[in-house]
Write an enzyme that holds these catalytic residues in place. Structure first.
Site, PDB file in Angstrom:
ATOM      1  CB  CYS A   2      -0.873   0.029   1.248  1.00 23.69           C
ATOM      2  SG  CYS A   2      -1.865  -1.434   1.458  1.00 23.69           S
ATOM      3  NE  ARG A  27       4.521   2.013  -1.205  1.00 28.84           N
ATOM      4  CZ  ARG A  27       5.434   1.942  -0.241  1.00 28.84           C
ATOM      5  NH1 ARG A  27       6.601   2.496  -0.418  1.00 28.84           N
ATOM      6  NH2 ARG A  27       5.160   1.337   0.901  1.00 28.84           N
ATOM      7  CD1 TRP A  73      -0.074  -5.472  -3.957  1.00 30.54           C
ATOM      8  CD2 TRP A  73       0.157  -6.397  -1.935  1.00 30.54           C
ATOM      9  NE1 TRP A  73       0.504  -6.707  -4.126  1.00 30.54           N
ATOM     10  CE2 TRP A  73       0.649  -7.299  -2.901  1.00 30.54           C
ATOM     11  CE3 TRP A  73       0.198  -6.775  -0.601  1.00 30.54           C
ATOM     12  CZ2 TRP A  73       1.180  -8.534  -2.579  1.00 30.54           C
ATOM     13  CZ3 TRP A  73       0.728  -8.019  -0.265  1.00 30.54           C
ATOM     14  CH2 TRP A  73       1.215  -8.877  -1.258  1.00 30.54           C
ATOM     15  CG  ASN A  97       1.866   0.310   4.013  1.00 27.27           C
ATOM     16  OD1 ASN A  97       1.606  -0.884   3.835  1.00 27.27           O
ATOM     17  ND2 ASN A  97       3.064   0.827   3.781  1.00 27.27           N
ATOM     18  N   GLY A  98       0.023  -1.667   6.156  1.00 28.98           N
ATOM     19  CA  GLY A  98       0.492  -2.597   7.183  1.00 28.98           C
ATOM     20  C   GLY A  98      -0.598  -3.612   7.495  1.00 28.98           C
ATOM     21  CD  GLU A 471      17.967 -11.319  -9.253  1.00 30.76           C
ATOM     22  OE1 GLU A 471      17.489 -12.021  -8.356  1.00 30.76           O
ATOM     23  OE2 GLU A 471      17.510 -10.196  -9.554  1.00 30.76           O
ATOM     24  CE  LYS A 475      14.599  -9.090 -11.556  1.00 32.97           C
ATOM     25  NZ  LYS A 475      15.265  -9.132 -10.302  1.00 32.97           N
ATOM     26  CD  GLU A 478      10.880 -10.110 -10.328  1.00 30.41           C
ATOM     27  OE1 GLU A 478      10.276  -9.838  -9.296  1.00 30.41           O
ATOM     28  OE2 GLU A 478      12.089  -9.876 -10.477  1.00 30.41           O
ATOM     29  CG  HIS A 494      20.423 -36.429  -8.490  1.00 35.02           C
ATOM     30  ND1 HIS A 494      20.895 -37.680  -8.226  1.00 35.02           N
ATOM     31  CD2 HIS A 494      21.501 -35.665  -8.791  1.00 35.02           C
ATOM     32  CE1 HIS A 494      22.221 -37.687  -8.331  1.00 35.02           C
ATOM     33  NE2 HIS A 494      22.599 -36.466  -8.677  1.00 35.02           N
ATOM     34  CE  LYS A 593      11.659  -1.414  -6.059  1.00 30.88           C
ATOM     35  NZ  LYS A 593      12.467  -2.413  -6.806  1.00 30.88           N
TER      36      LYS A 593
HETATM   37  C1  F6R Z   1      12.664  -9.181  -7.321  1.00 27.45           C
HETATM   38  C2  F6R Z   1      12.548  -8.269  -6.188  1.00 27.45           C
HETATM   39  C3  F6R Z   1      12.266  -8.857  -4.853  1.00 27.45           C
HETATM   40  C4  F6R Z   1      13.032  -8.090  -3.757  1.00 27.45           C
HETATM   41  C5  F6R Z   1      12.570  -8.588  -2.375  1.00 27.45           C
HETATM   42  C6  F6R Z   1      13.338  -7.921  -1.264  1.00 27.45           C
HETATM   43  O1  F6R Z   1      12.945  -8.492  -8.495  1.00 27.45           O
HETATM   44  O2  F6R Z   1      12.647  -7.075  -6.326  1.00 27.45           O
HETATM   45  O3  F6R Z   1      12.547 -10.221  -4.817  1.00 27.45           O
HETATM   46  O4  F6R Z   1      14.393  -8.297  -3.954  1.00 27.45           O
HETATM   47  O5  F6R Z   1      11.202  -8.336  -2.209  1.00 27.45           O
HETATM   48  O6  F6R Z   1      13.114  -6.548  -1.244  1.00 27.45           O
HETATM   49  P1  F6R Z   1      14.106  -5.580  -0.473  1.00 27.45           P
HETATM   50  O7  F6R Z   1      15.406  -5.649  -1.195  1.00 27.45           O
HETATM   51  O8  F6R Z   1      13.469  -4.232  -0.550  1.00 27.45           O
HETATM   52  O9  F6R Z   1      14.220  -6.104   0.920  1.00 27.45           O
END
Ligand code: F6R
Length: 598
Positions: A2, A27, A73, A97-98, A471, A475, A478, A494, A593
């Site tokens: 949020c 976000r 959210w 938010n929370g 990673e 990418k 997601e 395996h 985010k």
């Molecule tokens: C993937 C991504 C997430 C963040 C994760 C941690 O592209 O952005 O996997 O890496 O939510 O977020 P932070 O770094 O803000 O703790």
């Protein structure tokens, strides 16, 4: 997660709030709402989906000088209008938010109040209204509410009796106060206010913010607190696309500059700056690294480099697991917490858990003044600037850069790396931005076309290449919604190899020369079973042997900078595939985010 924006001032509050909401879009959200004061009452307008849906409902000519806005959210209750914020009960209008963990039990105390939504948030408005009807003193009510709420919250509050004023409190969720001559703000983060001001204050967990034409911050004893005014170093452009089609692409293009900024304090005067600016690691016999998602993947890169060159055992943990597991640490353990936002709930909880045990912590964080940065024993800022795209790119790049510098520092200090070698490595960091730019200029569309045709994909690698594969796989999945799994190359046979069939896409990262031939064998195994293979490898390995259908060749460098060079193709392959599939790249569905709830 949020987003909150609130404004009190000379401008039209409704337009200022809409600007703020647009800047908070990154976000992640699924409904949106605004409350503003007009004609002596509070008007609330909400919409499901995007801000454009809310704009269609807004009246054109309204006079309003204060109000609140919210992007929701969904956690408790569907993403529909009824559950969207702001919520209003009695004299109180709130945005939250929370997560309020005890909202059900609080409801029991609030007999007589009718709730219209399924949210945990609406109860806060009722609670405020009940306590205010008893005390008639808003500040005292806020102190009491802080004691009653269990969970996490950033709250923007309007009370009907107190005109031209908004209140804010927070716990475990971020909230700042923006300051300008003609008006003041509350916001979840800096981009939301940047169009109007780059001056802001951080609200502490034991504080109450009162925003009118003045800003007053009180502590829990209701004494005024003197707060530092921070100036945001970037500018509005840093929170805008600047001609790029997506924030993600813009942020990938910023990576050469980010690396320059990140390494500068550590390398500008050679080994002296490295020693002076890095924390002292000599006391530690063991390192635990904690993060979520990409930050966790960055930790895995750190593990390989620190173990190999620093000769210290490193364990990497997913924060949501770590916070509930048994922990083996002693006074010679350092816990490193990695987070772009510095507000990720699980990472913050992990920090608090180890602090409770008296363990030293080091936070590697992007957002200045965030909770992790403030609470860790030591903090290194990665200097990536605001990252708007939900999928991280430049922050991950800066995180692995810092971790490789930590490995270099420990290796040099512990005399595992000679001075001559250390100076050569420092020299290679200076060349890193140009390697990165060259990798950005490669065309990845051909590979994206191959990937976009299938709903699944495998990434494989060994050692540090497996960490990179994880990673790359994240990418891709997601932002393009292709089911993608990263696997250690040697583990495929395996069980998982049974999933390989004609045209299954397998991407292998093969940059570690020492074990390259082993992964090349695994590539042959999947090729034999019909897979389409794509290899990201170095020019040296490629010259010797390369059986893949498609390849991306990166320059042969050294262990310290190779992960950064190899990251660019992984990020851009994900980006180009998602673009080809027409996905909403910067705001993928269901994602937020900054994950400020558990
Ligand atoms: C993937 C991504 C997430 C963040 C994760 C941690 O592209 O952005 O996997 O890496 O939510 O977020 P932070 O770094 O803000 O703790």
């Amino acid at each position: 997660m949020c987003g909150i924006i609130g404004y009190v001032g000379e401008k039209n509050a409704s337009s200022v709030i809409i600007d703020g909401l647009k800047a908070l879009e990154y976000r992640g959200y699924d409904s949106v709402g605004i409350a503003y004061h007009t004609c002596n009452r509070i008007e609330i307008i909400k919409a499901q989906g995007k801000i454009a849906n809310l704009e269609k409902k807004l009246k054109k000519y309204i006079i309003t000088h204060y109000g609140l806005g919210h992007t929701r959210w969904a956690t408790h209750g569907k993403p529909d209008e009824k559950n969207a914020h702001p919520h209003r009960i009695g004299k109180f209008t709130i945005v939250h938010n929370g997560i309020i963990e005890n909202y059900e039990s609080l409801k029991q105390l609030l007999n007589g109040y009718k709730f219209k939504s399924e949210t945990d948030s609406e109860v806060i408005a009722a609670l405020l209204d009940k306590l205010y009807s008893e005390k008639n003193d808003i500040l005292k009510v806020l102190v009491q509410v802080k004691k009653l709420l269990i969970g996490s919250y950033a709250l923007g509050i309007i009370c009907d009796d107190i005109k031209d004023t908004i209140y804010a409190i927070r716990k475990d969720s971020p909230l700042i106060v923006g300051i300008n001559d003609g008006g003041n703000f509350i916001a979840s983060d800096v981009p939301a206010i940047l169009k109007y001001t780059n001056k802001y204050m951080l609200i502490g967990e034991n504080e109450i913010a009162e925003i009118s034409n003045k800003v007053k911050i009180y502590n829990d004893n209701l004494e005024l607190v003197n707060k530092e005014i921070i100036t945001f170093e970037g500018n509005i452009e840093s929170a805008e696309k600047n001609g790029y089609e997506h924030f993600m692409l813009k942020e990938i293009h910023e990576e050469p500059e980010v690396i320059k900024k990140t390494i500068k304090p550590f390398l500008q005067f050679g080994l002296d700056s490295l020693k002076e600016n890095m924390p002292d690691f000599s006391k530690y016999h063991k390192i635990e690294i904690i993060g979520c998602g990409s930050a966790y993947h960055a930790g895995l890169i750190g593990k390989h480099l620190i173990e190999k060159y620093g000769n210290i055992p490193v364990t990497v943990h997913i924060a949501s697991e770590f916070r509930y597991q048994k922990v083996f640490t002693d006074e010679h353990t350092l816990v490193i917490l990695i987070s772009q936002s510095g507000e990720t709930a699980d990472t913050l909880a992990s920090l608090r858990k180890v602090h409770g045990m008296g363990i030293d912590t080091l936070a590697i964080v992007n957002v200045v003044g965030s909770s992790l940065a403030r609470e860790a024993s030591k903090t290194i800022y990665i200097k990536a600037g605001p990252e708007i795209s939900v999928a991280t790119t430049k922050a991950y790049m800066a995180q692995i850069t810092i971790l490789s510098l930590i490995a270099l520092n420990i290796g040099y200090t512990n005399k595992i790396i000679s001075e001559k070698k250390a100076l050569e490595i420092i020299d290679s960091y200076e060349k890193l931005p140009s390697y990165i730019s060259n990798m950005i200029n490669i065309d990845y569309k051909k590979i994206a076309k191959v990937l976009a045709k299938k709903n699944n994909c495998f990434y494989i690698g060994r050692g540090i290449d497996y960490a990179l594969s994880m990673e790359g796989s994240l990418k891709l999945k997601e932002i393009s919604y292709i089911t993608s799994v990263a696997y250690p190359a040697g583990e495929l046979k395996h069980g998982t190899i049974s999933l390989i069939e004609k045209n299954t896409n397998v991407i292998a990262v093969i940059t570690d020369k020492n074990i390259a031939d082993k992964t090349i064998n695994n590539i042959k195994e999947v090729k034999t079973r019909g897979a389409t293979t794509i290899i990201i490898t170095t020019d040296k390995i490629d010259n010797e042997f390369n059986p893949a259908d498609y390849k991306i060749v990166i320059p042969t460098t050294n262990d310290f900078i190779n992960p950064m060079v190899a990251t660019i193709p992984l990020q851009l392959i994900g980006y180009e595939t998602a673009k080809l599939k027409g996905c909403e790249i910067d705001t993928p569905k269901n994602l937020a985010k900054s994950v400020t709830v558990e």
